[in-house]
Scaffold this active site. Structure first.
Site, PDB file in Angstrom:
ATOM      1  N   GLN A   1       0.821  -1.282   0.243  1.00  0.00           N
ATOM      2  CA  GLN A   1      -0.167  -0.040   0.020  1.00  0.00           C
ATOM      3  C   GLN A   1       0.803   1.057  -0.012  1.00  0.00           C
ATOM      4  O   GLN A   1       0.289   2.256  -0.210  1.00  0.00           O
ATOM      5  CB  GLN A   1      -0.956  -0.024   1.161  1.00  0.00           C
ATOM      6  CG  GLN A   1      -1.937  -0.993   0.986  1.00  0.00           C
ATOM      7  CD  GLN A   1      -3.186  -1.091   2.344  1.00  0.00           C
ATOM      8  OE1 GLN A   1      -2.417  -0.942   3.549  1.00  0.00           O
ATOM      9  NE2 GLN A   1      -4.385  -1.109   1.867  1.00  0.00           N
ATOM     10  N   ASN A   2       2.176   1.091   0.170  1.00  0.00           N
ATOM     11  CA  ASN A   2       3.016   2.497   0.310  1.00  0.00           C
ATOM     12  C   ASN A   2       3.098   2.844  -1.329  1.00  0.00           C
ATOM     13  O   ASN A   2       3.179   1.945  -2.367  1.00  0.00           O
ATOM     14  CB  ASN A   2       4.378   2.067   0.657  1.00  0.00           C
ATOM     15  CG  ASN A   2       5.298   3.225   0.722  1.00  0.00           C
ATOM     16  OD1 ASN A   2       5.444   4.111  -0.086  1.00  0.00           O
ATOM     17  ND2 ASN A   2       5.704   3.352   2.190  1.00  0.00           N
ATOM     18  N   GLN A   3       2.879   4.016  -1.504  1.00  0.00           N
ATOM     19  CA  GLN A   3       2.812   4.671  -2.836  1.00  0.00           C
ATOM     20  C   GLN A   3       4.012   5.142  -3.645  1.00  0.00           C
ATOM     21  O   GLN A   3       4.125   5.462  -4.633  1.00  0.00           O
ATOM     22  CB  GLN A   3       1.982   5.837  -2.838  1.00  0.00           C
ATOM     23  CG  GLN A   3       0.491   5.619  -2.250  1.00  0.00           C
ATOM     24  CD  GLN A   3      -0.502   6.634  -2.228  1.00  0.00           C
ATOM     25  OE1 GLN A   3      -0.002   7.971  -1.906  1.00  0.00           O
ATOM     26  NE2 GLN A   3      -1.776   6.548  -2.576  1.00  0.00           N
ATOM     27  N   PHE A   4       5.104   4.815  -2.692  1.00  0.00           N
ATOM     28  CA  PHE A   4       6.624   5.072  -3.292  1.00  0.00           C
ATOM     29  C   PHE A   4       6.905   4.927  -4.810  1.00  0.00           C
ATOM     30  O   PHE A   4       6.991   5.663  -5.682  1.00  0.00           O
ATOM     31  CB  PHE A   4       7.451   4.597  -2.347  1.00  0.00           C
ATOM     32  CG  PHE A   4       8.846   5.075  -2.975  1.00  0.00           C
ATOM     33  CD1 PHE A   4       9.420   6.428  -2.547  1.00  0.00           C
ATOM     34  CD2 PHE A   4       9.642   4.392  -3.653  1.00  0.00           C
ATOM     35  CE1 PHE A   4      10.784   6.910  -2.890  1.00  0.00           C
ATOM     36  CE2 PHE A   4      11.113   4.653  -4.058  1.00  0.00           C
ATOM     37  CZ  PHE A   4      11.470   5.956  -3.513  1.00  0.00           C
TER      38      PHE A   4
ATOM     39  N   THR B   1       4.850   8.983   1.283  1.00  0.00           N
ATOM     40  CA  THR B   1       4.126   7.996   0.656  1.00  0.00           C
ATOM     41  C   THR B   1       3.659   6.922   1.340  1.00  0.00           C
ATOM     42  O   THR B   1       3.028   5.853   0.846  1.00  0.00           O
ATOM     43  CB  THR B   1       5.114   7.416  -0.524  1.00  0.00           C
ATOM     44  OG1 THR B   1       6.202   6.696   0.257  1.00  0.00           O
ATOM     45  CG2 THR B   1       5.717   8.328  -1.376  1.00  0.00           C
TER      46      THR B   1
END
Length: 160
Positions: free
Chosen positions: A37-40, A136
């Protein structure tokens, strides 16, 4: 004590993105921003026009370095229960003096979130341009498009 990850870094890096400390998912996978789920990777993929969210970790690193972007964290080790920055205890800071030799072209340091951003002053004193950007992390609920606009304003995706 939890141990962080080695930097993604080479002599061609002009921009360094610093997070705080890897999440439990990242430590388990031995790669940065491994939590799904991290948007990095999605965010940088859009900025760099590269398929970062779908390629393997070796290719992610290669593509970042091709764009002269490095990744590291401000802390090399710490105690922490869970993934939140607020839970970091007894942190030890990474040795940033090595950057002059390992990334001599480094000129811009971007901080992925406010915890990492606490180090912006030190980097400014060393002569680097700094940007404290929205995290993020899925814990930081700012809309993706708003995060993307702030990261784009820092010049990520621009050459060199």
């Amino acid at each position: 004590m939890l141990q962080g990850l080695p930097p993604i870094l080479d002599v061609g890096v002009a921009t360094l993105i610093l997070g705080s400390f890897p999440s439990p998912a990242s430590l388990a996978a031995a790669h940065y921003y491994a939590h799904r789920q991290n948007q990095f990777w999605r965010l940088l993929g859009v900025l760099l026009e590269e398929p970062l969210s779908v390629v393997d970790y070796v290719e992610k690193q290669r593509l970042l370095l091709r764009h002269h972007i490095g990744v590291w964290d401000v802390y090399q080790q710490c105690l922490r229960q869970g993934a939140l920055d607020a839970a970091i205890q007894s942190p030890a800071v990474n040795d940033f003096s090595r950057l002059r030799n390992e990334a001599p072209g480094l000129r811009r340091v971007c901080f992925n979130g406010q915890t990492a951003g606490k180090f912006a002053g030190w980097f400014q004193q060393q002569g680097y341009e700094t940007w404290v950007l929205p995290s993020t992390s899925p814990a930081y609920t700012l809309a993706f498009e708003s995060k993307l606009a702030r990261w784009r304003a820092a010049g990520l995706g621009d050459p060199g």
